[in-house]
Design a protein around this motif. Sequence first.
Motif, PDB file in Angstrom:
ATOM      1  N   TYR A  25       0.791  -1.150  -0.109  1.00 23.53           N
ATOM      2  CA  TYR A  25      -0.116   0.137   0.027  1.00 23.53           C
ATOM      3  C   TYR A  25       0.966   1.241  -0.047  1.00 23.53           C
ATOM      4  CZ  TYR A  25      -2.545   3.622   2.720  1.00 23.53           C
ATOM      5  OH  TYR A  25      -2.848   4.636   3.190  1.00 23.53           O
ATOM      6  N   PHE A  26       1.806   1.116   0.836  1.00 25.57           N
ATOM      7  CA  PHE A  26       2.807   2.452   0.973  1.00 25.57           C
ATOM      8  C   PHE A  26       3.557   2.621  -0.555  1.00 25.57           C
ATOM      9  CE2 PHE A  26       3.832   1.062   5.497  1.00 25.57           C
ATOM     10  CZ  PHE A  26       2.653   1.530   5.747  1.00 25.57           C
ATOM     11  N   ALA A  27       3.752   1.648  -1.110  1.00 25.93           N
ATOM     12  CA  ALA A  27       4.609   1.658  -2.522  1.00 25.93           C
ATOM     13  C   ALA A  27       3.648   2.335  -3.629  1.00 25.93           C
ATOM     14  CB  ALA A  27       4.920   0.074  -2.862  1.00 25.93           C
ATOM     15  N   GLY A  28       2.383   1.807  -3.528  1.00 25.74           N
ATOM     16  CA  GLY A  28       1.446   2.587  -4.365  1.00 25.74           C
ATOM     17  C   GLY A  28       1.337   3.886  -4.146  1.00 25.74           C
ATOM     18  N   GLY A  59       1.296  21.262  -1.055  1.00 28.47           N
ATOM     19  CA  GLY A  59       0.474  19.908  -1.054  1.00 28.47           C
ATOM     20  C   GLY A  59       1.288  19.172   0.344  1.00 28.47           C
ATOM     21  N   ALA A  60       2.544  19.186   0.120  1.00 31.74           N
ATOM     22  CA  ALA A  60       3.409  18.322   1.127  1.00 31.74           C
ATOM     23  C   ALA A  60       3.190  18.846   2.631  1.00 31.74           C
ATOM     24  CB  ALA A  60       4.746  18.452   0.700  1.00 31.74           C
ATOM     25  N   LEU A  61       2.888  19.812   2.898  1.00 25.65           N
ATOM     26  CA  LEU A  61       2.781  20.589   3.973  1.00 25.65           C
ATOM     27  C   LEU A  61       1.440  20.085   4.728  1.00 25.65           C
ATOM     28  CD1 LEU A  61       4.224  24.081   3.832  1.00 25.65           C
ATOM     29  CD2 LEU A  61       5.209  22.140   5.041  1.00 25.65           C
ATOM     30  N   VAL A  62       0.614  19.716   4.228  1.00 24.85           N
ATOM     31  CA  VAL A  62      -1.014  19.355   4.432  1.00 24.85           C
ATOM     32  C   VAL A  62      -0.857  18.549   5.933  1.00 24.85           C
ATOM     33  CG1 VAL A  62      -3.120  18.781   4.070  1.00 24.85           C
ATOM     34  CG2 VAL A  62      -2.042  20.190   2.147  1.00 24.85           C
ATOM     35  N   LEU A  72       3.174   7.713   6.591  1.00 22.56           N
ATOM     36  CA  LEU A  72       3.003   6.103   6.385  1.00 22.56           C
ATOM     37  C   LEU A  72       4.079   5.355   6.979  1.00 22.56           C
ATOM     38  CD1 LEU A  72       1.113   5.774   2.947  1.00 22.56           C
ATOM     39  CD2 LEU A  72      -0.018   5.678   5.461  1.00 22.56           C
ATOM     40  N   SER A  73       5.268   5.774   6.628  1.00 18.43           N
ATOM     41  CA  SER A  73       6.755   4.995   6.745  1.00 18.43           C
ATOM     42  C   SER A  73       7.631   6.285   7.033  1.00 18.43           C
ATOM     43  CB  SER A  73       6.787   4.018   6.032  1.00 18.43           C
ATOM     44  OG  SER A  73       8.159   3.560   6.128  1.00 18.43           O
ATOM     45  N   TYR A  74       8.497   6.170   8.286  1.00 16.55           N
ATOM     46  CA  TYR A  74       9.336   7.005   8.225  1.00 16.55           C
ATOM     47  C   TYR A  74      10.411   7.095   7.338  1.00 16.55           C
ATOM     48  CZ  TYR A  74       7.436   7.707  12.952  1.00 16.55           C
ATOM     49  OH  TYR A  74       6.748   7.675  14.112  1.00 16.55           O
ATOM     50  N   GLY A  75      10.851   5.816   6.964  1.00 17.85           N
ATOM     51  CA  GLY A  75      11.863   5.467   5.958  1.00 17.85           C
ATOM     52  C   GLY A  75      11.657   5.901   4.496  1.00 17.85           C
ATOM     53  N   LEU A  76      10.239   6.295   4.194  1.00 18.97           N
ATOM     54  CA  LEU A  76       9.775   6.729   2.842  1.00 18.97           C
ATOM     55  C   LEU A  76      10.210   8.164   2.499  1.00 18.97           C
ATOM     56  CD1 LEU A  76       6.724   4.656   2.143  1.00 18.97           C
ATOM     57  CD2 LEU A  76       9.235   4.062   1.403  1.00 18.97           C
ATOM     58  N   THR A  77      10.812   8.854   3.657  1.00 21.41           N
ATOM     59  CA  THR A  77      11.026  10.123   3.154  1.00 21.41           C
ATOM     60  C   THR A  77      12.297  10.109   2.224  1.00 21.41           C
ATOM     61  OG1 THR A  77      12.871  10.014   5.094  1.00 21.41           O
ATOM     62  CG2 THR A  77      10.828  11.267   5.358  1.00 21.41           C
ATOM     63  N   LEU A  78      12.875   9.098   2.093  1.00 16.97           N
ATOM     64  CA  LEU A  78      13.880   8.709   0.859  1.00 16.97           C
ATOM     65  C   LEU A  78      13.121   8.918  -0.405  1.00 16.97           C
ATOM     66  CD1 LEU A  78      16.304   6.207   2.600  1.00 16.97           C
ATOM     67  CD2 LEU A  78      16.617   8.497   2.099  1.00 16.97           C
ATOM     68  N   ILE A  79      12.016   8.675  -0.369  1.00 19.78           N
ATOM     69  CA  ILE A  79      11.137   8.814  -1.674  1.00 19.78           C
ATOM     70  C   ILE A  79      11.696  10.362  -2.402  1.00 19.78           C
ATOM     71  CG2 ILE A  79       8.953   9.176  -2.770  1.00 19.78           C
ATOM     72  CD1 ILE A  79       9.903   6.390  -2.702  1.00 19.78           C
ATOM     73  N   LEU A 126       0.724  16.477  -1.939  1.00 23.76           N
ATOM     74  CA  LEU A 126      -0.377  15.815  -0.994  1.00 23.76           C
ATOM     75  C   LEU A 126       0.169  14.259  -0.833  1.00 23.76           C
ATOM     76  CD1 LEU A 126      -3.502  17.269  -2.035  1.00 23.76           C
ATOM     77  CD2 LEU A 126      -2.512  17.593   0.033  1.00 23.76           C
ATOM     78  N   LEU A 127       0.428  13.633  -1.815  1.00 24.81           N
ATOM     79  CA  LEU A 127       0.780  12.315  -1.585  1.00 24.81           C
ATOM     80  C   LEU A 127       2.107  12.121  -1.018  1.00 24.81           C
ATOM     81  CD1 LEU A 127      -0.734  10.631  -4.789  1.00 24.81           C
ATOM     82  CD2 LEU A 127      -1.534  10.405  -2.710  1.00 24.81           C
ATOM     83  N   PHE A 128       3.069  12.659  -1.142  1.00 25.83           N
ATOM     84  CA  PHE A 128       4.193  12.586  -0.558  1.00 25.83           C
ATOM     85  C   PHE A 128       4.208  12.963   0.828  1.00 25.83           C
ATOM     86  CE2 PHE A 128       8.461  14.502   0.743  1.00 25.83           C
ATOM     87  CZ  PHE A 128       9.182  13.474   0.703  1.00 25.83           C
ATOM     88  N   GLY A 129       3.346  13.929   1.415  1.00 18.14           N
ATOM     89  CA  GLY A 129       3.367  14.329   2.755  1.00 18.14           C
ATOM     90  C   GLY A 129       2.687  13.086   3.417  1.00 18.14           C
ATOM     91  N   LEU A 130       1.457  12.554   2.902  1.00 15.06           N
ATOM     92  CA  LEU A 130       0.783  11.253   3.429  1.00 15.06           C
ATOM     93  C   LEU A 130       2.220  10.223   3.510  1.00 15.06           C
ATOM     94  CD1 LEU A 130      -1.351   9.582   4.200  1.00 15.06           C
ATOM     95  CD2 LEU A 130      -2.015   9.066   1.839  1.00 15.06           C
TER      96      LEU A 130
END
Length: 473
Positions: A245-248, A315-318, A285-292, A277-281
């Motif tokens: 789900y996180f990957a999607g 969007g990322a700040l929301v 969802l996962s701390y490590g996915l800041t690396l996205i 918005l999706l990056f902020g979400l």
Amino acid sequence: MKTEERSDSTLPAGMSVPPGGRKDRRRDLAAAAMGLLLVAVASAVGWAVQNANGSLQVRWPPLLASWDPHVGPGTPAAAVVAAAVVAYGPGLADRLPWRRLLAAAWAGSLAWILSLALIEGWYRGVARRLTTKHEYLRVIDRFEDVPSALRGFTDHILIGPPGNWPAHVAGHPPGATLTFVGLDRVGLGGGAWAGVWCIVLGASGVPAVLVAVRALAGKHLARRAAPFLVLAPSAVWTGTSADGYFAGVAAWSIALLALAATGRTRLTRGAALGSGLLFGLTCYLSYGLTLIGVLLGAVLLLTRTARPVLPFLAGALVTPVAFTVAGFNWWEAYHLLVERYYQGAGGVRPYSYWVWGNLACATLAAGLATVAGLRRAVAAVVPSGVRNLLPGRGSGTVTGGTCLALLVLAALLSIAAADLSGMSKAETERIWQPFILWLLPAAALLPRHDHRSWLAAQAVVALLINHLLWTGW
């Protein structure tokens, strides 16, 4: 950024990769063989370490799995899906109209993930997975008062205080848990609905990657990548784990930014805002996915534009603002998670093994075709690709093959950062799904006439893992 294209479906124009002669095919096979060797060495060394002191904390190193040869209801379906994609996938990817290809890729990925999950049966393979003692659904009843639960979330991260969270709840920001709380509130409670949610959203990452690859590298390479994205060995862990789900979610953030940055949508600001918005979400969802953020930065670098940055940041700040106002402190929670990590298996598992053993896990999840494709990606980039991206250097035109190569190498860079951090020791075949998804298009750089053979190799890896091992995810 400009990318070169032509209508030849067998070789995109200007593709900066070796042309596919015998010498290059031997190098592809050698790269795949090196991947197999890495897995074999990781397995042999892992068994020795685990038998000596049990410090790896896995039963079938390097994977978190146990030996369990079996077949199940999904076995015939998985075999049929694999055979169909190998036989017809490349041809259909060339011929289908683009929107139908996206729908077919999503449907094909769904079929592959679900059939692999059903090898364990519906209950064991789907409905039970997210209800075990480590999972999110075990704490749904503790979120009756969501604001109160968020304010007190950090109080239950560490092992020791009464009522500490299960491993996966403690190991992620509350956005992950709130997803399943939300499903429960709308009448879709229980492990079955949670599993279906993760499978459907996980499979949606395939069309998202195709959208991004087409925008950045051209439609020909996107079409060539499609069958490899569908028939990914990582699908073993997409069904069913929340990381699918996180990957999607992460994939659609990257895809929307690619559309905004290349102007391939009329709603460029809306796409950039949606990406943010999706990056902020994703970060909640996962701390490590800041690396996205590495992949998002690669998109801006490849397109040489800053136009989407302001709406993206808006969007990322929301999500961060909403969670902060609700009383959850991301940074405090992350530092407590690091302490919790070393209270558990993370404090026992040796970094000296997992810093390279993780890469063996990733090799199995990505497959041998991806390993061979990554070799081609390196050949495409070194040295001309990077030079062409630098201001004032090169011709100003970056080929589609080079763009694709740089995109997948950005995903590899994200994996390297996660690996070296020491916060990913074991289970990376599952945890790194959001990054591995972006390695898979590297197989598009392989010669077109070899695609069916490489697809078969991908399928064999997944089928062997799912029929010989119980992965637990």
